[in-house]
Design a protein around this motif. Structure first.
Motif, PDB file in Angstrom:
ATOM      1  N   LEU A 222       0.827  -1.213   0.000  1.00 19.91           N
ATOM      2  CA  LEU A 222       0.000   0.000   0.000  1.00 19.91           C
ATOM      3  C   LEU A 222       0.862   1.264   0.000  1.00 19.91           C
ATOM      4  N   GLU A 223       1.946   1.248   0.765  1.00 20.38           N
ATOM      5  CA  GLU A 223       2.860   2.393   0.792  1.00 20.38           C
ATOM      6  C   GLU A 223       3.427   2.675  -0.599  1.00 20.38           C
ATOM      7  N   PHE A 224       3.897   1.629  -1.280  1.00 25.51           N
ATOM      8  CA  PHE A 224       4.480   1.810  -2.613  1.00 25.51           C
ATOM      9  C   PHE A 224       3.438   2.274  -3.615  1.00 25.51           C
ATOM     10  N   MET A 225       2.251   1.702  -3.541  1.00 25.63           N
ATOM     11  CA  MET A 225       1.192   2.121  -4.464  1.00 25.63           C
ATOM     12  C   MET A 225       0.829   3.588  -4.238  1.00 25.63           C
ATOM     13  N   GLU A 226       0.767   3.974  -2.970  1.00 21.98           N
ATOM     14  CA  GLU A 226       0.465   5.366  -2.642  1.00 21.98           C
ATOM     15  C   GLU A 226       1.562   6.292  -3.169  1.00 21.98           C
ATOM     16  N   GLN A 227       2.820   5.903  -2.982  1.00 21.35           N
ATOM     17  CA  GLN A 227       3.940   6.700  -3.470  1.00 21.35           C
ATOM     18  C   GLN A 227       3.914   6.839  -4.986  1.00 21.35           C
ATOM     19  N   LEU A 228       3.400   5.814  -5.670  1.00 20.47           N
ATOM     20  CA  LEU A 228       3.317   5.847  -7.122  1.00 20.47           C
ATOM     21  C   LEU A 228       2.027   6.500  -7.623  1.00 20.47           C
ATOM     22  N   GLY A 229       1.174   6.890  -6.682  1.00 23.28           N
ATOM     23  CA  GLY A 229      -0.083   7.515  -7.061  1.00 23.28           C
ATOM     24  C   GLY A 229      -1.095   6.544  -7.637  1.00 23.28           C
ATOM     25  N   LEU A 230      -1.006   5.276  -7.238  1.00 26.40           N
ATOM     26  CA  LEU A 230      -1.908   4.246  -7.761  1.00 26.40           C
ATOM     27  C   LEU A 230      -2.986   3.905  -6.747  1.00 26.40           C
ATOM     28  N   LYS A 231      -4.108   3.439  -7.253  1.00 35.10           N
ATOM     29  CA  LYS A 231      -5.197   2.952  -6.404  1.00 35.10           C
ATOM     30  C   LYS A 231      -5.192   1.432  -6.441  1.00 35.10           C
ATOM     31  N   GLU A 232      -5.958   0.828  -5.550  1.00 34.95           N
ATOM     32  CA  GLU A 232      -5.997  -0.631  -5.421  1.00 34.95           C
ATOM     33  C   GLU A 232      -6.241  -1.345  -6.742  1.00 34.95           C
ATOM     34  N   GLY A 233      -7.125  -0.884  -7.568  1.00 33.76           N
ATOM     35  CA  GLY A 233      -7.436  -1.560  -8.824  1.00 33.76           C
ATOM     36  C   GLY A 233      -6.505  -1.225  -9.973  1.00 33.76           C
ATOM     37  N   ASP A 234      -5.532  -0.344  -9.753  1.00 34.71           N
ATOM     38  CA  ASP A 234      -4.653   0.116 -10.830  1.00 34.71           C
ATOM     39  C   ASP A 234      -3.496  -0.827 -11.137  1.00 34.71           C
ATOM     40  N   ASN A 235      -3.245  -1.773 -10.288  1.00 29.78           N
ATOM     41  CA  ASN A 235      -2.043  -2.594 -10.436  1.00 29.78           C
ATOM     42  C   ASN A 235      -2.200  -3.670 -11.503  1.00 29.78           C
ATOM     43  N   ASN A 236      -1.066  -4.240 -11.889  1.00 24.00           N
ATOM     44  CA  ASN A 236      -1.031  -5.327 -12.848  1.00 24.00           C
ATOM     45  C   ASN A 236       0.033  -6.326 -12.380  1.00 24.00           C
ATOM     46  N   PRO A 237       0.108  -7.510 -12.973  1.00 26.75           N
ATOM     47  CA  PRO A 237       1.069  -8.519 -12.488  1.00 26.75           C
ATOM     48  C   PRO A 237       2.522  -8.043 -12.463  1.00 26.75           C
ATOM     49  N   ALA A 238       2.940  -7.310 -13.476  1.00 31.84           N
ATOM     50  CA  ALA A 238       4.333  -6.827 -13.490  1.00 31.84           C
ATOM     51  C   ALA A 238       4.572  -5.853 -12.338  1.00 31.84           C
ATOM     52  N   LEU A 239       3.592  -4.995 -12.093  1.00 35.82           N
ATOM     53  CA  LEU A 239       3.711  -4.046 -10.992  1.00 35.82           C
ATOM     54  C   LEU A 239       3.713  -4.784  -9.655  1.00 35.82           C
ATOM     55  N   GLU A 240       2.835  -5.768  -9.503  1.00 32.54           N
ATOM     56  CA  GLU A 240       2.801  -6.562  -8.269  1.00 32.54           C
ATOM     57  C   GLU A 240       4.148  -7.228  -8.017  1.00 32.54           C
ATOM     58  N   LYS A 241       4.727  -7.802  -9.056  1.00 25.49           N
ATOM     59  CA  LYS A 241       6.027  -8.465  -8.918  1.00 25.49           C
ATOM     60  C   LYS A 241       7.086  -7.455  -8.483  1.00 25.49           C
ATOM     61  N   ALA A 242       7.100  -6.296  -9.106  1.00 24.57           N
ATOM     62  CA  ALA A 242       8.078  -5.265  -8.762  1.00 24.57           C
ATOM     63  C   ALA A 242       7.889  -4.786  -7.329  1.00 24.57           C
ATOM     64  N   ILE A 243       6.650  -4.539  -6.935  1.00 26.39           N
ATOM     65  CA  ILE A 243       6.372  -4.084  -5.570  1.00 26.39           C
ATOM     66  C   ILE A 243       6.807  -5.147  -4.570  1.00 26.39           C
ATOM     67  N   THR A 244       6.509  -6.406  -4.858  1.00 27.13           N
ATOM     68  CA  THR A 244       6.899  -7.490  -3.955  1.00 27.13           C
ATOM     69  C   THR A 244       8.417  -7.592  -3.833  1.00 27.13           C
ATOM     70  N   GLN A 245       9.125  -7.494  -4.950  1.00 25.71           N
ATOM     71  CA  GLN A 245      10.591  -7.577  -4.903  1.00 25.71           C
ATOM     72  C   GLN A 245      11.188  -6.393  -4.156  1.00 25.71           C
ATOM     73  N   ILE A 246      10.655  -5.210  -4.368  1.00 24.51           N
ATOM     74  CA  ILE A 246      11.140  -4.029  -3.634  1.00 24.51           C
ATOM     75  C   ILE A 246      10.856  -4.190  -2.150  1.00 24.51           C
TER      76      ILE A 246
END
Length: 170
Positions: A134-158
């Motif tokens: 949630l912190e990373f999504m907020e920092q990127l200006g994204l909402k809960e439904g805005d993510n995609n698998p590549a973004l999820e993978k990147a957020i998880t790795q970070i």
């Protein structure tokens, strides 16, 4: 499914019954609940019915390998920590698993101290991931439904890198 802060639960995927029982016993002694299954297909079914903080999986199994399991889970939006164990894994496989998002790679025979350390870290990260995500999504200006698998993978790795860095300095 998501895990609640009260749980300390892993899914253990190991095709050798006796080894699965020994590993489960050691993990339970560390205060972590274990759901044990024999292969990747059973793991997928178990995850439909149980919330877990992390997965600990053998690499070489019949029906569905640990690597195939990790690929399927990631492709279907499961981004909890994934730790692999293997007696036969190569360095190339370990690197590929890490690229796919595995948190750690343990060699058999398993050192009990290393096992508990890796599983405990995976469970802690499993608890921390939703907040970090949630912190990373907020920092990127994204909402809960805005993510995609590549973004999820990147957020998880970070999040894994951040978690590992902060837990080493703590």
């Amino acid at each position: 499914m998501t895990s609640t802060p009260e749980t300390n639960r892993i899914l253990l995927v190991e095709d050798e019954d006796q080894l699965r029982e020994v590993i489960a016993s050691e993990i339970k002694d560390a205060g972590i609940e274990v759901i044990g299954v024999r292969n990747g297909l059973e793991a997928i079914e178990a995850l439909r019915h149980h919330e877990v903080d992390a997965v600990l999986s053998d690499l070489c199994m019949p029906e569905l390998s640990g690597m195939q399991l990790l690929q399927i889970l990631r492709a279907n939006g499961f981004y909890k920590p994934f730790v692999v164990l293997s007696a036969f894994g190569t360095r190339t496989e370990a690197i590929e698993l890490l690229k796919l998002g595995a948190m750690d790679f343990l060699e058999k025979p398993i050192d009990s101290v290393a096992l508990i350390k890796a599983v405990s870290a995976a469970v802690q990260l499993g608890h921390a991931l939703p907040k970090l995500r949630l912190e990373f999504m907020e920092q990127l200006g994204l909402k809960e439904g805005d993510n995609n698998p590549a973004l999820e993978k990147a957020i998880t790795q970070i999040a894994q890198l951040r978690f590992i860095r902060t837990s080493k300095t703590a």
